[in-house]
Scaffold this motif. Structure first.
Motif, PDB file in Angstrom:
ATOM      1  N   GLY A 289       5.616  13.451   0.160  1.00 59.23           N
ATOM      2  CA  GLY A 289       4.444  13.040  -1.020  1.00 59.23           C
ATOM      3  C   GLY A 289       4.156  10.954  -0.831  1.00 59.23           C
ATOM      4  O   GLY A 289       4.630  10.669   0.230  1.00 59.23           O
ATOM      5  N   GLU A 290       2.952  10.767  -1.468  1.00 59.97           N
ATOM      6  CA  GLU A 290       3.040   9.649  -1.135  1.00 59.97           C
ATOM      7  C   GLU A 290       3.608   8.445  -2.127  1.00 59.97           C
ATOM      8  O   GLU A 290       4.143   9.015  -3.672  1.00 59.97           O
TER       9      GLU A 290
ATOM     10  N   ALA B  85       3.406   7.872  -5.949  1.00 57.94           N
ATOM     11  CA  ALA B  85       2.218   6.835  -6.164  1.00 57.94           C
ATOM     12  C   ALA B  85       1.552   7.026  -6.879  1.00 57.94           C
ATOM     13  O   ALA B  85       0.708   6.377  -8.073  1.00 57.94           O
TER      14      ALA B  85
ATOM     15  N   GLN C  87       5.684  11.334   7.257  1.00 60.16           N
ATOM     16  CA  GLN C  87       4.723  11.355   8.441  1.00 60.16           C
ATOM     17  C   GLN C  87       5.056  10.543   9.498  1.00 60.16           C
ATOM     18  O   GLN C  87       4.239  10.321  10.367  1.00 60.16           O
TER      19      GLN C  87
ATOM     20  N   GLY D 197       5.144   4.407  -3.401  1.00 56.80           N
ATOM     21  CA  GLY D 197       5.055   3.467  -3.293  1.00 56.80           C
ATOM     22  C   GLY D 197       6.284   2.274  -3.449  1.00 56.80           C
ATOM     23  O   GLY D 197       6.773   2.971  -3.939  1.00 56.80           O
TER      24      GLY D 197
ATOM     25  N   ASP E 262       0.732  -1.179  -0.054  1.00 60.39           N
ATOM     26  CA  ASP E 262       0.359  -0.319   0.381  1.00 60.39           C
ATOM     27  C   ASP E 262       0.582   0.754  -0.186  1.00 60.39           C
ATOM     28  O   ASP E 262       1.361   0.939   0.937  1.00 60.39           O
ATOM     29  N   THR E 263       0.529   2.223  -0.385  1.00 63.65           N
ATOM     30  CA  THR E 263       0.670   3.127  -0.748  1.00 63.65           C
ATOM     31  C   THR E 263       1.649   3.548   0.449  1.00 63.65           C
ATOM     32  O   THR E 263       0.367   4.112   1.651  1.00 63.65           O
ATOM     33  N   TRP E 264       2.422   4.552   0.487  1.00 62.71           N
ATOM     34  CA  TRP E 264       1.851   6.219   2.137  1.00 62.71           C
ATOM     35  C   TRP E 264       3.468   7.105   2.853  1.00 62.71           C
ATOM     36  O   TRP E 264       3.727   7.086   1.213  1.00 62.71           O
ATOM     37  N   HIS E 265       3.121   7.266   3.597  1.00 62.68           N
ATOM     38  CA  HIS E 265       4.358   9.266   3.212  1.00 62.68           C
ATOM     39  C   HIS E 265       5.013   8.389   4.133  1.00 62.68           C
ATOM     40  O   HIS E 265       4.680   8.332   5.206  1.00 62.68           O
TER      41      HIS E 265
END
Length: 225
Positions: A164-165, A101, A72, A167, A66-69
């Motif tokens: 940024g997001e 992403a 953060q 993957g 799953d994409t993530w930041h």
């Protein structure tokens, strides 16, 4: 102020109790500081995020998460990520990459692959995406990857964390189907060494204060006994 026959006043009792509480806090800080310094001294300061103990396998062309930041995570303390993909067959030519992403979605659009949402001892929780083989090998894909590594056997990439997001994907270098192996994600936490030093210094100072808060009233009480 009233004094008991043993010399224990309310103030002295309060000082001892407060000193004991302060000592517990001090020991906690010393423990945290020592742990931080230990991890900062191991593996160039990288901490395994717990992904390495799981095996992954798919008959499709790619495995993603799953994409993530990343910027953060842990309150934004991650400075750098190190990702290693170790295939089951050490002779395999493999690829591991991090991409934005949007860019990753475009590359995998129409490609048969899986997205791994969570991993456990009983296997992966994942989504299957129907499609065909990728039009280009991952190494040849232009303007997709912000960090990548490819070659025979275990491959490791390093990525200085940016906003940024993003993957993560693991594939065979030639884009063929059948991907299997372990993915290890480790993070370097910003200022971990200084955090450890600060924890130790503050903890030792508080412990010294706690000892005084306990020892002084005990001595005075004994002197009045």
């Amino acid at each position: 102020m009233r004094t008991t026959s043993s010399g224990w006043t309310k103030g002295r009792v309060t000082s001892v109790v407060a000193g004991a509480v302060l000592a517990l806090l001090a020991l906690t800080l010393v423990g945290v500081g020592g742990t931080a310094l230990y991890y900062a001294s191991q593996n160039d300061g990288y901490i395994d995020l717990g992904t390495s103990r799981y095996q992954h396998r798919t008959d499709t062309y790619a495995m993603t998460a799953d994409t993530w930041h990343a910027d953060q995570q842990l309150g934004g303390l991650y400075d750098d990520l190190k990702v290693t993909f170790e295939p089951d067959k050490k002779s395999d030519q493999v690829f591991v990459g991090i991409a934005g992403a949007k860019q990753l979605g475009q590359y995998l659009n129409g490609v048969e692959h899986v997205t791994i949402h969570d991993s456990g001892d009983k296997g992966d929780k994942q989504s299957n995406h129907q499609g065909a083989a990728p039009k280009t090998t991952p190494g040849q894909a232009q303007n997709v990857w912000i960090a990548k590594a490819g070659g025979q056997g275990a491959q490791t990439l390093n990525w200085p964390v940016q906003p940024g997001e993003v993957g993560l994907v693991a594939m065979k270098a030639d884009g063929s189907r059948g991907v299997s192996g372990q993915v290890t994600v480790a993070a370097k936490i910003g200022a971990l060494t200084w955090t450890g030093i600060a924890g130790l210094v503050v903890g030792v100072l508080l412990l010294a204060g706690a000892v005084l808060m306990i020892v002084r009233p005990v001595r005075r009480a004994r002197g009045r006994a």
